[in-house]
Scaffold this active site. Structure first.
Site, mmCIF file in Angstrom:
data_model
loop_
_atom_site.group_PDB
_atom_site.id
_atom_site.type_symbol
_atom_site.label_atom_id
_atom_site.label_comp_id
_atom_site.label_asym_id
_atom_site.label_seq_id
_atom_site.Cartn_x
_atom_site.Cartn_y
_atom_site.Cartn_z
ATOM 1 N N SER A 179 34.785 43.989 24.232
ATOM 2 C CA SER A 179 35.250 45.331 23.896
ATOM 3 C C SER A 179 35.846 45.353 22.500
ATOM 4 O O SER A 179 36.420 44.359 22.033
ATOM 5 C CB SER A 179 36.324 45.723 24.911
ATOM 6 O OG SER A 179 37.032 46.851 24.467
ATOM 7 N N TYR B 273 44.519 43.758 29.847
ATOM 8 C CA TYR B 273 43.059 43.957 29.895
ATOM 9 C C TYR B 273 42.419 43.375 28.635
ATOM 10 O O TYR B 273 41.473 42.582 28.698
ATOM 11 C CB TYR B 273 42.710 45.455 30.010
ATOM 12 C CG TYR B 273 41.259 45.746 29.688
ATOM 13 C CD1 TYR B 273 40.240 45.343 30.542
ATOM 14 C CD2 TYR B 273 40.902 46.387 28.497
ATOM 15 C CE1 TYR B 273 38.903 45.574 30.230
ATOM 16 C CE2 TYR B 273 39.573 46.630 28.175
ATOM 17 C CZ TYR B 273 38.578 46.219 29.043
ATOM 18 O OH TYR B 273 37.259 46.445 28.732
ATOM 19 N N LYS C 244 39.795 40.008 27.974
ATOM 20 C CA LYS C 244 38.531 39.987 27.220
ATOM 21 C C LYS C 244 38.588 38.913 26.134
ATOM 22 O O LYS C 244 37.633 38.165 25.927
ATOM 23 C CB LYS C 244 38.268 41.356 26.579
ATOM 24 C CG LYS C 244 37.908 42.441 27.576
ATOM 25 C CD LYS C 244 36.520 42.217 28.152
ATOM 26 C CE LYS C 244 36.244 43.086 29.352
ATOM 27 N NZ LYS C 244 35.081 42.681 30.116
#
Ligand code: NAD
Ligand code: UFG
Length: 338
Positions: A127, A151, A155
């Protein structure tokens, strides 16, 4: 030549469903796995309806080593596209362990088994969040990375794990794809994004206001240093994104080595511009209530797309109007989701 066999994790999710359509239309055999924690099994029927081809679907959690092993033993898998993951930033702040367990431990389990079964081609869903607050835009792949929430950290941790794995064993071929802001839907209106609760993201929220499920859009901050004061992002049509995965697979098949690449359009669009485009396309008025900035949001983020073009021969084709039109068709055909 035999059809390529692609394992897709998180197969019934938003981006994966669109990618499965492209894979099937390309003549791949698709093995889909998903624990259905954030998606509906109806997605499989819809994909099959669009493509008139079938998917082998297994309801499996990627952390379930036994179930995953059975799948890896049963098929001769050529490559894996790893979409499975949790993605709600706010929830990751309140339940960080859930995110590290699912996104990081889940990936470790998957990678360990891929290694054991000799599967060395992987495409990973990363992302633009790994750029944190970009120092300059358009943001290139060499820009510094950081995480502002669990989050994003999950990643980044997986990206770093993948780099270490490639360093230790260069027979791996891994494509790390950093998505910008996926929106829109397949133009059949049969598949699209179906948030379970209140949407976190802009486009699904606008669509729910337009259809009358919510009274107004809250504009999170109108005092950013941008042209109109609202946040600027790189919205990319989900079908362009899906095609990007095929381009990445092609590159992995044709060349040794691993790479990290942005998938975006290279164009920044403000919240107010996105609202105006959606109003034009839908013919609906989207009431906007200006509120404070959302914690953790950056002012402006859009992609440098040179590497995607050079390495993959890929670029996004669809414009903002098409993104809104396809999102709106999906919303109108499925006002309550799947
Ligand atoms: P999504 O929630 O629609 O799809 C993810 C799918 O993974 C869901 O179907 C969910 O049920 C499944 N899943 C989650 N944990 C699992 C597990 N442990 N085992 C099996 N299945 C599991 O999300 P999406 O928007 O399609 O995102 C796909 C991937 O792309 C995610 O990894 C996400 O972090 C990443 N990504 C998304 C965006 C975005 O804005 N949508 C942006 C950048 C990156
Ligand atoms: N916004 C609003 N109102 C809303 C929702 C969003 O004004 O109800 C604004 C945001 O403040 C931001 C823009 O719309 O300026 C886009 O917000 P999104 O939540 O749609 O997208 P973000 O870029 O903030 O975040 C998304 C994903 C993250 C991911 C990031 C980078 O939600 O998980 O893209 O890929 F990390």
């Amino acid at each position: 030549m035999a059809e390529p066999v692609i394992l897709v994790t998180g197969a019934t999710g938003y981006i994966a469903a669109h990618t499965c359509v492209c894979l099937l239309e390309r003549g791949c055999k698709v093995i889909g796995i998903d624990n259905l924690s954030n998606s509906s099994p109806r997605v499989i029927e819809r994909i099959q309806q669009i493509t008139r081809r079938s998917i082998d679907f297994h309801r499996i959690d990627i952390r379930n080593q036994t179930a995953l092993t059975a799948v890896l033993k049963h098929y001769r898998i050529d490559a894996v596209i790893h979409f499975a993951g949790l993605k709600a930033v706010g929830e990751s702040v309140s339940e960080p362990l859930k995110y590290f367990d699912n996104n990081v431990c889940g990936t470790v389990t998957l990678l360990r088994l891929l290694q054991q079964y000799g599967i060395r081609k992987l495409v990973f869903s990363s992302s633009a969040t790994v750029y944190g607050e970009p120092a300059a835009v358009p943001v290139g792949e060499a820009a510094p990375t950081s995480a502002t929430n669990p989050y994003g950290r999950s990643k980044l941790m997986v990206e770093q794990m993948l780099q270490d794995i490639v360093r230790a064993d260069n027979s791996w071929r891994i494509a790390t794809l950093r998505y910008f802001n996926p929106v829109g839907a397949h133009d059949s209106g049969l598949i699209g994004e179906d948030p379970r609760d209140i949407p976190n993201n802009l486009m699904p929220y606008i669509a729910q206001v337009a259809i009358g499920r919510r009274p107004y859009l809250q504009l999170f901050g109108d005092d950013y240093p941008t042209e109109d004061g609202s946040g600027v992002r790189d919205y990319i049509h989900v079908m362009d994104l899906a095609r990007g995965h095929l381009a990445a697979l092609d590159r992995l098949s044709a060349h040794d080595g691993s790479f990290t690449v942005n998938l975006g359009t290279g164009r920044g669009v403000s919240v107010l511009q996105a609202v105006a485009a959606f109003e034009r396309v839908s013919g609906k008025v989207i009431p906007v209530q200006r509120t404070a900035r959302r914690a953790g949001d950056v002012a402006t983020c859009y992609a440098s797309v040179h590497r995607a073009s050079e390495l993959l021969g890929w670029h996004a084709e669809h414009d903002l109007e098409k993104m809104c039109a396809d999102h709106w068709r999906w919303q109108c055909n499925n006002p309550e989701g799947y």
